[in-house]
Design an enzyme around this catalytic site. Structure first.
Site, PDB file in Angstrom:
ATOM      1  N   THR A 171       0.854  -1.182   0.000  1.00 53.26           N
ATOM      2  CA  THR A 171       0.000   0.000   0.000  1.00 53.26           C
ATOM      3  C   THR A 171       0.889   1.231   0.000  1.00 53.26           C
ATOM      4  O   THR A 171       1.922   1.267   0.665  1.00 53.26           O
ATOM      5  CB  THR A 171      -0.958  -0.019   1.199  1.00 53.26           C
ATOM      6  N   SER A 205       3.534  -1.507   3.992  1.00 53.07           N
ATOM      7  CA  SER A 205       3.558  -0.105   3.586  1.00 53.07           C
ATOM      8  C   SER A 205       4.644   0.100   2.550  1.00 53.07           C
ATOM      9  O   SER A 205       5.594  -0.679   2.449  1.00 53.07           O
ATOM     10  CB  SER A 205       3.845   0.803   4.792  1.00 53.07           C
ATOM     11  N   ASP A 206       4.526   1.154   1.766  1.00 51.36           N
ATOM     12  CA  ASP A 206       5.678   1.605   1.004  1.00 51.36           C
ATOM     13  C   ASP A 206       6.643   2.264   1.991  1.00 51.36           C
ATOM     14  O   ASP A 206       6.336   2.418   3.185  1.00 51.36           O
ATOM     15  CB  ASP A 206       5.253   2.570  -0.101  1.00 51.36           C
ATOM     16  N   ALA A 207       7.823   2.634   1.531  1.00 49.68           N
ATOM     17  CA  ALA A 207       8.848   3.178   2.420  1.00 49.68           C
ATOM     18  C   ALA A 207       8.303   4.371   3.194  1.00 49.68           C
ATOM     19  O   ALA A 207       7.895   5.381   2.600  1.00 49.68           O
ATOM     20  CB  ALA A 207      10.079   3.576   1.608  1.00 49.68           C
ATOM     21  N   THR A 208       8.319   4.277   4.504  1.00 51.48           N
ATOM     22  CA  THR A 208       7.703   5.324   5.316  1.00 51.48           C
ATOM     23  C   THR A 208       8.549   6.588   5.481  1.00 51.48           C
ATOM     24  O   THR A 208       7.987   7.619   5.881  1.00 51.48           O
ATOM     25  CB  THR A 208       7.315   4.786   6.700  1.00 51.48           C
TER      26      THR A 208
END
Length: 554
Positions: free
Chosen positions: A235, A282-285
């Site tokens: 996501t 998650s994508d890279a936060t």
């Protein structure tokens, strides 16, 4: 929240389910929180292990050095030292994102130009077998974004193009090949990138489609991937106001909340709407598209409550762990939600049989990397990638008798993690064919009478934190006067892109134009073979290289 580990994509038997349940019960709250993190690992192998053993993350994403022996040793030591077997992940996207000591394969856009699903499956099998031998068990691919916004620097060469059927067929082939070889596949970037020409590394991007339009495009692709048993969905920091406003026409700013932080998109649409039972990462936060929405003490717990089972990357993991402990203490994060996330993480590990900790011996691993048969397959597919978009001057093939003196303009090859451009090998390859090559240098005067061919070389595959890729004539030629001067009416001219396929937008009248989609050495070798007529240009256009205009066709 009940999670059916017997159902797809986990498909666990009773023994594996028992391992998940017993492991979960044995974890402290601190250990559960650590399991939520997949950390970026870039330090030299000898510096890496101690920190991983201390923090005990659920996994890492490894940026590999070229030292294969050290990398094999690190993977084995990390797995052996971990109380819970770790997920070891990478972006297996081919071309410059291939393993540095593995087989160099085309990137997705290059494979789409070949448009042979069996070839994509075979290439993906090679990628997965080499990855698994190295200890890699999870890839953040395939990318199922739709390459619609030609100015987008972030989708570019990472997707299978702009045709839904092509994306579907190649992505499903890769999912199957990866997961048969024991590497979990991940489809991204949920809920769909490609219509916004901005970069979520820099800003929360927007999927502008209506729900009906989304259902016919991204919805079809994600439903197909889920039906094919894909184990994970990434996501992303992408908003989907069309869906949010269906539920709440007065959503206001909430309509632009990134999916990473949106229970509406992750739970209502992905889990409940499409029935996805697997892992949401998650994508890279550290990206600005995530950070735009608040401080990490707020957003990291929100991401977990919004449905993210895994937090990808952290600039300060210890601080982020503290934020999750604080959120548990004050009720923003529930124990039930934490257990659900960890259950899915353990479920993925069990589905990959990581609890058995089976790795080949180092000698066997090295024997699997870049095998002659794998290199031969990759070279055969790569030879089919170069695409002749147009040749209105009937220039090709090149011949040292007709085009001996070549002037080359190039800014080199641009790579995401390399601070300076990398030179092309194509000029040296041309010299070996008998051409005389001059590389344009700042301050030179380009005298057309001194050359038989002008060659423009660009090497910008998908890049990070760049809002745009475009042909910067002033930078290329060194002056505003050079930027305005076109040589192709004075001397034959050829432009080749080894990456971003849309330079005709900035140079529509260049008479001969080639897309090669990737800049790795095998594709440069393949382009040379086609340039001198020993091979055909057999690639097709997986995107519209004319950028929606007839101007560039002539």
């Amino acid at each position: 929240m009940m999670i059916d580990l017997q159902a797809a994509p986990f498909n666990l038997d009773d023994e594996a389910i028992a391992w998940v349940e017993q492991t979960l019960v044995g974890l402290s709250t601190a250990d559960k929180i650590s399991q939520l993190f997949v950390l970026l690992s870039r330090t030299p192998p000898e510096q890496t292990l101690a920190e991983l053993v201390r923090f005990k993350p659920g996994g890492i994403t490894r940026i590999y050095s070229a030292d294969v022996d050290a990398e094999i040793a690190l993977a084995r030591s990390y797995i052996e030292a971990s109380a819970i077997p770790p997920l070891i992940s990478a972006d297996l996207e081919g071309s410059r994102m291939s393993l540095p000591f593995g087989t160099i394969v085309p990137n997705p856009l290059g494979l789409a130009s070949v448009n042979d699903v069996e070839a994509t499956e075979a290439i993906s099998t090679v990628m997965a077998e080499e990855a698994r031998a190295m200890g890699l068990n999870w890839s953040f691919t395939p990318v199922i974004d739709i390459n619609k916004a030609f100015r987008s620097a972030i989708v570019g060469t990472r997707s299978y193009g702009s045709d839904i059927r092509t994306i579907h067929d190649h992505a499903m082939a890769q999912i199957g090949a990866f997961q048969r070889a024991g590497v979990a596949a991940t489809v991204k970037h949920w809920p769909g990138e490609g219509y916004d020409d901005r970069d979520q590394h820099l800003v929360t991007t927007v999927n502008p489609l209506s729900l009906e339009e989304w259902d016919e495009t991204y919805g079809r692709l994600y439903a197909a991937a889920i039906g094919a048993g894909v184990m994970a969905v990434m996501t992303a920091h992408i908003a989907f106001p069309g869906f949010v406003r269906e539920l709440d026409p007065d959503a206001g700013a909430e309509a632009f909340r990134p999916a990473t932080l949106s229970p509406v998109l992750n739970i209502d649409l992905l889990r409940d709407g499409l029935g996805f039972n697997g892992l949401i990462v998650s994508d890279a936060t550290p990206m600005a598209g995530f950070g735009d929405w608040g401080p990490r003490e707020q957003t990291v717990p929100e991401a977990v409550m919004a449905g993210c089972d895994v937090i990808l990357f952290s600039d300060d993991p210890d601080a982020d762990v503290g934020f999750l402990h604080a959120a548990l203490a004050d009720g923003r994060l529930t124990a039930e939600r934490l257990d659900a996330a960890v259950t899915r993480i353990l479920g993925l590990k069990a589905a990959l049989k990581l609890q058995h900790r089976q790795l080949p011996e180092p000698s066997a691993t090295k024997a699997l990397l870049a095998r002659p048969a794998s290199r031969q397959l990759a070279d055969q597919v790569t030879a089919r990638v170069p695409t002749l978009v147009k040749d209105v001057q009937n220039l090709l093939p090149l011949d040292p008798k007709k085009h001996k003196r070549i002037l080359i303009y190039s800014g080199g090859i641009i790579l995401p993690f390399v601070p300076h451009p990398v030179p092309f090998s194509l000029p040296e390859r041309l010299k070996a064919e008998g051409f005389e090559v001059t590389l344009f240098q700042q301050g030179m005067t380009a005298d057309a009478s001194q050359f038989d061919l002008v060659l423009y070389l660009f090497g910008e595959e998908t890049t990070l934190t760049r809002s745009r890729i475009f042909l910067d004539w002033t930078k290329l030629t060194g002056s505003i006067f050079g930027a305005m001067h076109r040589l192709w009416y004075e001397v034959p001219t050829l432009m080749i892109s080894f990456g971003y396929p849309y330079y005709l937008y900035d140079a529509p009248r260049v008479p001969t134009y080639i897309n090669a989609y990737g800049s790795a050495e095998p594709i440069q070798a393949a382009v040379l073979e086609a340039l001198v007529g020993r091979a055909e240009f057999s690639g097709s256009n997986p995107i519209d290289p004319f950028c929606g205009s007839d101007q560039g066709k002539y």
